[in-house]
Design an enzyme around this catalytic site. Structure first.
Site, mmCIF file in Angstrom:
data_model
loop_
_atom_site.group_PDB
_atom_site.id
_atom_site.type_symbol
_atom_site.label_atom_id
_atom_site.label_comp_id
_atom_site.label_asym_id
_atom_site.label_seq_id
_atom_site.Cartn_x
_atom_site.Cartn_y
_atom_site.Cartn_z
ATOM 1 N N ASP A 97 0.840 -1.201 0.000
ATOM 2 C CA ASP A 97 0.000 0.000 0.000
ATOM 3 C C ASP A 97 0.873 1.248 0.000
ATOM 4 O O ASP A 97 2.067 1.197 0.338
ATOM 5 C CB ASP A 97 -0.961 0.003 1.191
ATOM 6 C CG ASP A 97 -0.255 0.067 2.536
ATOM 7 O OD1 ASP A 97 0.795 -0.596 2.692
ATOM 8 O OD2 ASP A 97 -0.739 0.777 3.436
ATOM 9 N N GLU A 162 0.123 -0.886 5.855
ATOM 10 C CA GLU A 162 1.221 -0.284 6.604
ATOM 11 C C GLU A 162 1.058 1.228 6.710
ATOM 12 O O GLU A 162 1.377 1.826 7.743
ATOM 13 C CB GLU A 162 2.560 -0.627 5.932
ATOM 14 C CG GLU A 162 3.784 -0.406 6.816
ATOM 15 C CD GLU A 162 4.335 1.008 6.768
ATOM 16 O OE1 GLU A 162 5.164 1.355 7.627
ATOM 17 O OE2 GLU A 162 3.955 1.784 5.857
ATOM 18 N N ARG A 336 6.683 10.763 17.257
ATOM 19 C CA ARG A 336 7.648 9.690 17.037
ATOM 20 C C ARG A 336 8.264 9.345 18.387
ATOM 21 O O ARG A 336 8.799 10.210 19.078
ATOM 22 C CB ARG A 336 8.723 10.130 16.044
ATOM 23 C CG ARG A 336 8.186 10.466 14.663
ATOM 24 C CD ARG A 336 7.702 9.234 13.908
ATOM 25 N NE ARG A 336 7.147 9.592 12.605
ATOM 26 C CZ ARG A 336 6.817 8.714 11.675
ATOM 27 N NH1 ARG A 336 6.973 7.415 11.895
ATOM 28 N NH2 ARG A 336 6.314 9.105 10.517
ATOM 29 N N HIS A 435 6.442 9.928 0.907
ATOM 30 C CA HIS A 435 5.277 10.616 1.488
ATOM 31 C C HIS A 435 5.088 12.020 0.916
ATOM 32 O O HIS A 435 4.214 12.746 1.378
ATOM 33 C CB HIS A 435 5.362 10.694 3.020
ATOM 34 C CG HIS A 435 5.265 9.383 3.714
ATOM 35 N ND1 HIS A 435 4.838 9.249 5.024
ATOM 36 C CD2 HIS A 435 5.531 8.113 3.300
ATOM 37 C CE1 HIS A 435 4.867 7.970 5.374
ATOM 38 N NE2 HIS A 435 5.278 7.267 4.336
#
Length: 462
Positions: A97, A162, A336, A435
Site C-alpha cells: 500500500d 502499513e 515519534r 510521502h
C-alpha cells in the site's frame, strides 16, 4: 577455493539474468506502480485488492506457494518456498500500500503514471515500499530461474495497511504464528546512509497519531457580528498547539520523557563518527537545524522523540475573503517515540494534558488514530553478519549501523509475538521524497536491491 569459485560463477549467472531481464522487470514494476493502492482512502479499496492480486500472480509465476489472506481490512499476501530442510528460514516483510499522493498540483507528472527522470523512477510508492519489495521479488525469480530452488527457506509477508496503521497485522501474525516461524526477519523499507554507503538500521522510532477536534458555536458565524464575543475554534486550536512544545522543540506534555531510553556513550560516539553531511542533508530541503539542545541532528532523528502537527484545517480556505468565525477546527498530530516509550501511555498523557490546558469556551476531543512500538535489534546476530557480507560484496565496504527516525510497527510485533529480531537493510535514499510529491526510486538502487537479494540468501544459508 572451489566453493568460492562456484559461488562467483553462480553470482555472475544471477547478475546476468537480472541484467538480461531488466527491461521486462522495469515494465512489470511500472504496472505495479500504476495501481493506486492507497490504503487510507476507502475509494481505493478495489485498487488495494487488485494490487494484492498482482503480487499473487508474481509469486505464482516464480514457483512460490502463495495465498491472498482476507482480513477485516485490506488483504495480506503470504508466500513461501520451503524446499531446504537443512537450511535456516527467513521471513521477508514488505508492504504494497502507498500514501495518498496529495497535493496533486505539486507533482511534475501524474503520481500513478511512473516516469523515468534523471535516472530515477518517479511515482507514488516507487521507494516506499513497492520498489524495494519488487526488487526482492525479482531476486527470488532469478534464483528460481537459475538454480530452480532457493538456497534457504523463505516466507514472505506483504501487507496492504502499513500506511494506515496495520490494524489487522497483529491478529494475522498471531493466527499464523506457526506458519510464520522463522530464524530472523529481513525488511527493505529503509534508506542507505548515502548513495555510496550501505547501512543496516538497528533502531526505529515508534508512532502515536492523533486528531484534535475543537468545537465552538453550533454553526459558522459572521465575524463582524460575533467576533470578540465568542471564542474562535481555530484560535483555540492554535493556542493548544502552541502549548505542546517550547521554542527549542522540547515537548511540554508532563511525563513525556520519563521512559525515554537514553543513548549510551558508545552509541553517541558511533553516531558522531558517521560521515553525515549535515549542511547537504538540510540544504537539499532548504531547511535549518532545529530541535532539542544538547543533541546532534542524527541523535534527534534516530534516538529522541518528536512531536509534529501534520495537518490543520477549519473555516474558509478558498480564494478571496470570507469573514467567517468557524464552528469547528481540527489538527492531526504525530509523535515519534523511542525505545521504552509506549504509544498507549503517551496517548493517556496527551489526553490528560489537553484536558488541563483546554479553555472552557470550546469543546476539545482527541481521537487516537493509530500507533506503533519503537524497536532496537540485536547487532551481534550471525544473520546480521551475513547481511553485512552481502552488502560489502556489492559496495566494496562494510555497511554502517544506524538508527532511523521512521516507524515500522511490525518490527516490534515480530519481536513480541514471534520472538524474532529484524534486519533492516534498505536501498532508498534520503532525498527519495517518500510521502511527498515526486517520490522517486533511483534505477541504480532498484538494481542494487535485486543484486543484494540474490546474495543475502546465499550468505544466510551459510
Amino acid at each position: 577455493m572451489l566453493s568460492r569459485l562456484m559461488g562467483e560463477i553462480t553470482m555472475n549467472a544471477l547478475d546476468s539474468y537480472l541484467e538480461s531481464n531488466s527491461k521486462r522487470h522495469l515494465d512489470e514494476f511500472f504496472d505495479f506502480l500504476r495501481i493506486p493502492s492507497i490504503s487510507t482512502d476507502p475509494a481505493h479499496s478495489e485498487d488495494v485488492d487488485n494490487c494484492a492480486d498482482f503480487l499473487v500472480q508474481q509469486f505464482k509465476s516464480i514457483g512460490f506457494q502463495v495465498e491472498k489472506v482476507a482480513t477485516d481490512g485490506h488483504p495480506i499476501v503470504y508466500a513461501e518456498w520451503l524446499g531446504a530442510p537443512d537450511k535456516p528460514t527467513v521471513l521477508y516483510y514488505g508492504h504494497y500500500d502507498v500514501q495518498p499522493p496529495d497535493p496533486l498540483e505539486l507533482w511534475d507528472s501524474p503520481p500513478f503514471e511512473p516516469t523515468i527522470r534523471d535516472g530515477a523512477v518517479v511515482a507514488r510508492g516507487a521507494s516506499d515500499d513497492k520498489g524495494q519489495v519488487f526488487a526482492h521479488i525479482k531476486a527470488f525469480e532469478a534464483l528460481m530461474a537459475i538454480d530452480n530452488r532457493m538456497p534457504i527457506n523463505i516466507k514472505v509477508l506483504i501487507e496492504g495497511e502499513e500506511e494506515s496503521g496495520s490494524s489487522n497485522l497483529d491478529p494475522f501474525i498471531k493466527s499464523y504464528r506457526d506458519r510464520l516461524n522463522a530464524d530472523v526477519v529481513l525488511v527493505s523499507d529503509t534508506a542507505m546512509f548515502d548513495r555510496e554507503t550501505p547501512s543496516i538500521c538497528y533502531g526505529l522510532r515508534g508512532l502515536a497519531y492523533f486528531q484534535i477536534n475543537v468545537t465552538g458555536p453550533s454553526r459558522d458565524l459572521h465575524s463582524g457580528s460575533f467576533g470578540g464575543a465568542v471564542d474562535n475554534p481555530i484560535n483555540a486550536l492554535c493556542y493548544l498547539i502552541n502549548r505542546l512544545k517550547d521554542r527549542d522543540g522540547v515537548i511540554q506534555i508532563p511525563g513525556f520523557y520519563d521512559s525515554v531510553l537514553k543513548l549510551s556513550d558508545t552509541e553517541r560516539q558511533e553516531l558522531s563518527q558517521l560521515p553525515f553531511d549535515e549542511p547537504a542533508f538540510l540544504g537539499e530541503v532548504n531547511a535549518k537545524a532545529f530541535g532539542e539542545r544538547g543533541f546532534s541532528t542524527l541523535e534527534r532523528i534516530g534516538a529522541r522523540p518528536a512531536l509534529d502537527v501534520n495537518g490543520i484545517w477549519g473555516g474558509y480556505t478558498g480564494e478571496g475573503a470570507k469573514t467567517v468565525l468557524p464552528s469547528k477546527a481540527h489538527a492531526k498530530v504525530s509523535m515519534r517515540l523511542v525505545p521504552n516509550q509506549s504509544p498507549a501511555e503517551i496517548a493517556v498523557k496527551f489526553q490528560d494534558y489537553l484536558n488541563t490546558i483546554s479553555p472552557d469556551s470550546v469543546q476539545v476531543s482527541v481521537e487516537s488514530m493509530h500507533g506503533g512500538e519503537p524497536s532496537v535489534s540485536d547487532r551481534s546476530s550471525p544473520f546480521v553478519a551475513a547481511s553485512s557480507r552481502a552488502l560489502e560484496a556489492l559496495f566494496g565496504k562494510p555497511p554502517l549501523f544506524v538508527r532511523e527516525g521512521g516507524s515500522i510497527p511490525v518490527v516490534s510485533s515480530f519481536n513480541q509475538i514471534l520472538g524474532l529480531d529484524t534486519i533492516l537493510a534498505g536501498f532508498g535514499l534520503a532525498n527519495d521524497r517518500i510521502h511527498s510529491p515526486n517520490e522517486k526510486f533511483e534505477l541504480d538502487c532498484f538494481r542494487t536491491a535485486a543484486r543484494f537479494g540474490v546474495r543475502v540468501w546465499h550468505e544466510m544459508a551459510q
